[in-house]
Design a protein around this motif. Structure first.
Motif: not given
Length: 344
Positions: A171-179, A203-214, A243-250
């Motif tokens: 939420a603080r990052l402006g993302l969907d809190p539940h995605r 992009y193909p993941l975006l139907s279920h995931w959201q990406v935060l790309h720094q 990192w707190s927002a992430a479920d996985l990272a590249i």
């Protein structure tokens, strides 16, 4: 009073700031000595720490460039003057070219020197300083000659030990809190390779995931054109929130990035720098985690889809999180501060 030195990039500066805070909490006065032109020029004025900035020449694995050699000589002269004025009881060097002048002069002047190595192999500056140091503090175990092993201690990598719930961070990052959220992180300056390769692949993941790309501040304007719904491009994000927002990272495979992943227990697909750019440090870093089942390493982009598919499997991520928990560097700043206190 203790001098903490090192910087140039976030990988040396931020653990130095964490160690400085731990030394302050232990009752010691601290002055931070950083490099002119480094990241610390922007960060130290906001830190609340007294600080000095001096020239520092970048060390090269091939040949020292004349301009950098001149900076190094100026830095050594400035370090002599700075240490003469400050008269510290000890110097803690976080490695890298920015910490070399003050650390080297300290050793020559008989001031107790503690050196911290963040990577899974000794960097160029620390190779030169390790034999002069009273203590060699390590982020991960290293194979060392007996003369160095006798004064080495594994303390971990100091990270900002700040965590938030995933919903709050998103939420603080402006993302969907539940995605569910995938973090792309190329270090504090971003990675041109990750910026080039990843958006279309994700992009193909975006139907279920959201990406935060720094992407890094210098590439933010051009990367904004590649944003999509649920694909968020940012020049820079606060690491504890990301990192707190992430479920996985590249990510790239800097020691700090992987230590933060371990602290927050976020499974990582690591994309190391080519060996010729950093002497193989990032390959060694991610190798340490991958060999323990605590990360996956991308050796070639032809393997990307297979590696990503594995990390999208919840059971794989659960296994990696369990391994990361055992490698967390929580308390590293305090352990490093204690190593300094023992030589004061």
């Amino acid at each position: 009073m203790v001098v903490v030195t090192g910087g140039g990039t976030g990988g040396h500066l931020y653990p130095g700031l964490a160690a400085a805070q731990a030394l302050l909490e232990a009752g010691l006065a601290v002055v931070y000595v950083g490099a002119l032109g480094g990241l610390e020029e922007r960060i130290l004025p906001k830190s609340g720490l007294p600080y000095r900035l001096i020239p520092a020449g970048k060390l090269s694995r091939e040949a020292l460039q004349p301009q950098e050699a001149l900076k190094l000589l100026r830095g050594l002269k400035a370090a002599q003057q700075t240490l003469r004025e400050l008269r510290p009881k000890a110097v803690l060097s976080m490695g890298g070219y920015a910490g070399f002048p003050a650390a080297f002069v300290a050793a020559l002047r008989g001031i107790p020197l503690v050196v911290h190595e963040q990577n899974a192999k000794l960097g160029l500056a620390n190779q030169a300083l390790a034999r002069l140091a009273r203590r060699l503090a390590l982020a991960t175990p290293l194979a060392l000659p007996p003369s160095l092993a006798a004064k080495a201690q594994v303390v971990g990598y100091p990270v900002r030990e700040e965590a938030h719930s995933a919903e709050e961070a998103r939420a603080r990052l402006g993302l969907d809190p539940h995605r569910p959220t995938l973090l792309v992180l190329g270090g504090s300056q971003g990675s041109q390779e990750l910026n080039r390769e990843l958006p279309e692949r994700l992009y193909p993941l975006l139907s279920h995931w959201q990406v935060l790309h720094q992407c890094g501040p210098r590439w933010e304007a051009e990367m904004k054109a590649r944003e999509r719904p649920h694909y968020h491009i940012r020049g820079y994000v606060e690491a504890p929130l990301a990192w707190s927002a992430a479920d996985l990272a590249i990510t790239r495979c800097g020691a700090g990035t992987l230590a933060e992943a371990a602290f927050h227990q976020v499974p990582v697909l690591g994309v190391p720098l080519p060996r010729h750019l950093d002497g193989g440090a990032q390959w060694a870093n991610v190798g340490f985690y991958a060999e323990r089942g605590a990360a996956r390493r991308l050796s070639s982009w032809t393997e990307f889809e297979r590696e990503l598919e594995a990390l999208l499997e919840p059971s794989t991520r659960a296994q990696i999180r369990a391994k990361l928990k055992g490698l967390s560097s929580a308390g590293a700043a305090q352990r490093l501060a204690q190593a300094v206190l023992e030589v004061v």
